[in-house]
Structures are given as C-alpha cells and as structure tokens.
Design a protein around this motif. Structure first.
Motif, PDB file in Angstrom:
ATOM      1  N   TRP A   1       4.602   7.770  -5.169  1.00  0.00           N
ATOM      2  CA  TRP A   1       4.727   8.968  -4.389  1.00  0.00           C
ATOM      3  C   TRP A   1       3.329   9.762  -4.241  1.00  0.00           C
ATOM      4  N   HIS A   2       2.853  10.386  -3.309  1.00  0.00           N
ATOM      5  CA  HIS A   2       1.671  10.961  -3.076  1.00  0.00           C
ATOM      6  C   HIS A   2       1.667  11.610  -1.901  1.00  0.00           C
ATOM      7  N   SER A   3       0.625  12.495  -1.673  1.00  0.00           N
ATOM      8  CA  SER A   3       0.241  13.283  -0.543  1.00  0.00           C
ATOM      9  C   SER A   3      -0.945  12.593   0.057  1.00  0.00           C
TER      10      SER A   3
ATOM     11  N   VAL B   1       0.950  -1.272  -0.082  1.00  0.00           N
ATOM     12  CA  VAL B   1       0.105  -0.031  -0.117  1.00  0.00           C
ATOM     13  C   VAL B   1       0.860   1.200   0.054  1.00  0.00           C
ATOM     14  N   GLY B   2       0.609   2.152  -0.796  1.00  0.00           N
ATOM     15  CA  GLY B   2       1.394   3.600  -0.640  1.00  0.00           C
ATOM     16  C   GLY B   2       2.551   3.520  -1.296  1.00  0.00           C
ATOM     17  N   GLY B   3       2.904   2.537  -2.275  1.00  0.00           N
ATOM     18  CA  GLY B   3       4.086   2.281  -3.228  1.00  0.00           C
ATOM     19  C   GLY B   3       4.129   3.556  -4.256  1.00  0.00           C
TER      20      GLY B   3
ATOM     21  N   TRP C   1       0.350   0.565  11.884  1.00  0.00           N
ATOM     22  CA  TRP C   1      -1.204   0.877  12.411  1.00  0.00           C
ATOM     23  C   TRP C   1      -0.701   2.587  11.949  1.00  0.00           C
ATOM     24  N   ARG C   2      -2.002   2.789  11.207  1.00  0.00           N
ATOM     25  CA  ARG C   2      -1.955   4.093  10.529  1.00  0.00           C
ATOM     26  C   ARG C   2      -2.883   4.967  10.940  1.00  0.00           C
ATOM     27  N   LEU C   3      -2.762   6.320  11.236  1.00  0.00           N
ATOM     28  CA  LEU C   3      -3.704   7.132  11.929  1.00  0.00           C
ATOM     29  C   LEU C   3      -3.858   8.438  10.993  1.00  0.00           C
TER      30      LEU C   3
ATOM     31  N   GLN D   1       5.411  14.866   0.506  1.00  0.00           N
ATOM     32  CA  GLN D   1       4.934  13.680  -0.036  1.00  0.00           C
ATOM     33  C   GLN D   1       5.413  12.459   0.362  1.00  0.00           C
ATOM     34  N   HIS D   2       5.066  11.179   0.273  1.00  0.00           N
ATOM     35  CA  HIS D   2       5.696   9.903   0.517  1.00  0.00           C
ATOM     36  C   HIS D   2       5.651   8.884  -0.250  1.00  0.00           C
ATOM     37  N   PHE D   3       6.337   7.779   0.163  1.00  0.00           N
ATOM     38  CA  PHE D   3       6.245   6.547  -1.107  1.00  0.00           C
ATOM     39  C   PHE D   3       6.887   5.419  -0.129  1.00  0.00           C
ATOM     40  N   ALA D   4       5.939   4.339   0.023  1.00  0.00           N
ATOM     41  CA  ALA D   4       6.288   3.130   0.819  1.00  0.00           C
ATOM     42  C   ALA D   4       6.992   2.165  -0.229  1.00  0.00           C
ATOM     43  N   ILE D   5       8.650   1.742   0.157  1.00  0.00           N
ATOM     44  CA  ILE D   5       9.113   0.998  -0.656  1.00  0.00           C
ATOM     45  C   ILE D   5       8.806  -0.266  -0.467  1.00  0.00           C
TER      46      ILE D   5
ATOM     47  N   ARG E   1       7.173 -10.083   6.705  1.00  0.00           N
ATOM     48  CA  ARG E   1       5.949  -9.387   7.071  1.00  0.00           C
ATOM     49  C   ARG E   1       6.085  -7.937   7.464  1.00  0.00           C
ATOM     50  N   ARG E   2       5.162  -7.132   7.022  1.00  0.00           N
ATOM     51  CA  ARG E   2       5.397  -5.788   7.751  1.00  0.00           C
ATOM     52  C   ARG E   2       3.961  -5.349   8.101  1.00  0.00           C
ATOM     53  N   VAL E   3       3.765  -4.838   9.321  1.00  0.00           N
ATOM     54  CA  VAL E   3       2.346  -4.560   9.920  1.00  0.00           C
ATOM     55  C   VAL E   3       2.587  -2.927  10.507  1.00  0.00           C
TER      56      VAL E   3
ATOM     57  N   ASP F   1      11.374   0.626   4.100  1.00  0.00           N
ATOM     58  CA  ASP F   1      11.280   2.093   4.485  1.00  0.00           C
ATOM     59  C   ASP F   1      10.355   2.848   3.845  1.00  0.00           C
ATOM     60  N   THR F   2      10.186   4.125   4.302  1.00  0.00           N
ATOM     61  CA  THR F   2       9.122   4.721   3.683  1.00  0.00           C
ATOM     62  C   THR F   2       9.861   6.256   3.320  1.00  0.00           C
ATOM     63  N   MET F   3       9.793   6.508   1.947  1.00  0.00           N
ATOM     64  CA  MET F   3      10.739   7.677   1.669  1.00  0.00           C
ATOM     65  C   MET F   3       9.525   9.003   1.936  1.00  0.00           C
TER      66      MET F   3
HETATM   67  C1  SIN Z   1       1.083   5.268   3.016  1.00  0.00           C
HETATM   68  O1  SIN Z   1       0.445   5.872   3.870  1.00  0.00           O
HETATM   69  O2  SIN Z   1       0.964   5.723   1.806  1.00  0.00           O
HETATM   70  C2  SIN Z   1       1.746   3.901   3.597  1.00  0.00           C
HETATM   71  C3  SIN Z   1       3.050   4.369   4.152  1.00  0.00           C
HETATM   72  C4  SIN Z   1       3.588   3.261   4.450  1.00  0.00           C
HETATM   73  O3  SIN Z   1       3.279   2.177   5.031  1.00  0.00           O
HETATM   74  O4  SIN Z   1       4.923   3.238   4.629  1.00  0.00           O
END
Ligand code: SIN
Length: 278
Positions: free
Chosen positions: A100-102, A96-98, A268-270, A253-257, A264-266, A127-129
């Motif tokens: 670039w976006h805001s 998810v989130g792979g 919690w996102r808020l 902006q961010h990008f989930a690599i 596994r990667r878990v 990592d997250t950029m």
């Molecule tokens: C996202 O919020 O786009 C995912 C970020 C992440 O899992 O590193």
C-alpha cells in the motif's frame, strides 16, 4: 451531476467507478472532459475499458487533468520520457507496487494522479486495490484528527523503497541517489479541488513525523496504515487488455496484487500533475 456523454458505474461503496461511452484515441469534447473530470473527483479512481491507445493518446488524456510528470527512477519508453512500462514476466516472482502506498510522496511535488494502461493482462489476478483516504480521515476519532491535523510527515525514497529489484525490466536511473529524495508534507492534506481533508500517511514512505523520532512515529504510522486500508475503504480494479485506469493520489492509496505468477502483465504508467501538498 447527471452525465450526458458518459456512463458512470460505481464498483464499490468507498470509491471506484467504471466509465463507458468514450473513445480516448480521439480528442474529447469539453463536455466529455468535464464529465470525466467530475467522475474522477467524485469516485477517486476510475477506469475505462476497451481502449486502443498509443503514447500520444495517453499524453493527451493526461493533459485534460494536468501536465504529465516524471518518475525520478525510471526512463520512459522511446519518445515519451514520462511514460514507462511496468512489466512482470512469467518467470518473475516480484512485482512493482505490491505494498500500500501513494505515489512518490518523497517528492516535494508528488503527482496528483497516476494513469495506468493495460497492454497485456494475466488471465486472472493482477488487480490493483485502491483505498479512499477521505474516509480514512473522516472515520478517525476527534482526538486523533486533532493530533494529525498538526503533524508534518517526513517521506523518503531511501532504503530500497523504490523497489529496485522489482523494477528490473525497466531502465532505472538515479537509484544511487534514493536517500536524497526526502520531502515533508502535512499528514492530513486538503484536496485543492474538492476541499475535503484526506489522510496522507503511508508506511512505504512515511519514515517519521517532523520533530518526532522514528521510534515514536512508527507505531502511529503502522496504526494509520492498517486503518486507512480497511476493507470497507477499498475497491479493486480488474484489468483487461485495453483498460485505462486513473486514480487520484491526493485521496487514494493503491496496492498492486501479486497473485499471477507464471503469467505476463504489461502496463504503461504515467504520473500526472506535479503539485505541492497543502
Ligand atoms: C504502482 O503504480 O504502484 C503499480 C500499480 C500496478 O501495477 O497495478
């Protein structure tokens, strides 16, 4: 600002800082709150390691910044409707989130920040950029700035921009209504707390500029997306179990690599703080 209750270590030239010296499982003092808030505004993306947090702790920390907000397309974990789990299992290839976006720029009031808490980290990768959108704006030519200053972007969740397949571990909702999530915002926004201008265009959701056709808009969106994520504008957050991260969607902006297949990667996102873009 000299910090007395925390230490703040920048991780890259453009943005990002590691904060230490706090335990987020307890309420923070006013001074701790104000110093963390200052570091958040100054560095745009912060993280704090070795935290043992539950849902209440995350909600309390979020409220030091703003009221937690809702992600329209996922159910929260039990008892916390705004807090949802992002999980990639060893047999899954998509994340998810792979891109670039805001976050959720297709909402009329997108979240001011996104908080991620790492519950399980891959041994390597994942990592997250993050990329600094103040710098992205400041480094454009005067002519381009003038043009963008007058533009309104149109942002959409349609066309599977919510990554339904990537999200298959979540209980999704509203996915038959993604086309209805469309918002207009200034292409260049002014951060309400710092007063600085930041580019607010992302190729994930900016489908065109207002009063322009998509065909006319997209070459500019593509140029801006490449420009605003130049390596020297970025930093990487390396996650460990217990790392709590928070970035400012008003200037990042961010990008989930996605480089940890088989692990596994878990998280919690808020989402934090719904706010109109100005
Ligand atoms: C996202 O919020 O786009 C995912 C970020 C992440 O899992 O590193």
């Amino acid at each position: 600002m000299g910090y007395e209750t925390i230490t703040v270590k920048p991780i890259a030239g453009a943005l990002g800082a590691e904060i230490a010296g706090v335990d987020l499982s307890r309420p923070l003092s006013n001074q701790q709150r104000s110093e963390i808030h200052d570091a958040f505004l100054r560095h745009c993306a912060i993280y704090i390691r070795d935290q043992e947090l539950d849902g209440d702790d995350m909600m309390r920390f979020a409220r030091y910044f703003a009221e937690p907000a809702f992600y329209p397309f996922a159910e929260g974990i039990p008892g916390y409707p705004q807090l949802f789990e992002l999980r990639k299992e060893p047999d899954q290839l998509k994340n998810v989130g792979g891109r670039w976006h805001s976050d959720t720029t297709y909402l009329d009031e997108p979240p001011i920040a996104t908080m991620l808490y790492c519950r399980e980290a891959p041994e390597f990768g994942g990592d997250t950029m993050v990329a600094n959108q103040y710098l992205a704006y400041e480094t454009l030519s005067p002519g381009m700035k003038r043009m963008l200053d007058g533009l309104t972007g149109v942002y959409s969740a349609g066309g599977d921009r919510t990554g339904r397949e990537e999200n298959k571990n979540m209980t999704m909702r509203n996915t038959d209504r993604t086309e209805q999530y469309v918002a207009e915002h200034p292409a260049v926004r002014t951060h309400p707390e710092t007063g600085k201008k930041a580019l607010y265009v992302n190729s994930e959701h900016t489908v065109r500029f207002k009063d322009m056709a998509a065909e006319e808009s997209l070459p500019l969106v593509e140029f801006l997306q490449a420009h605003c994520t130049r390596p020297e504008f970025t930093a990487r957050i390396r996650w460990e179990k217990g790392t709590l991260g928070l970035w400012d969607n008003r200037c990042c902006q961010h990008f989930a690599i996605n480089d940890y297949h088989g692990q596994r990667r878990v998280m919690w996102r808020l989402p934090v703080g719904a706010e109109a873009v100005v």
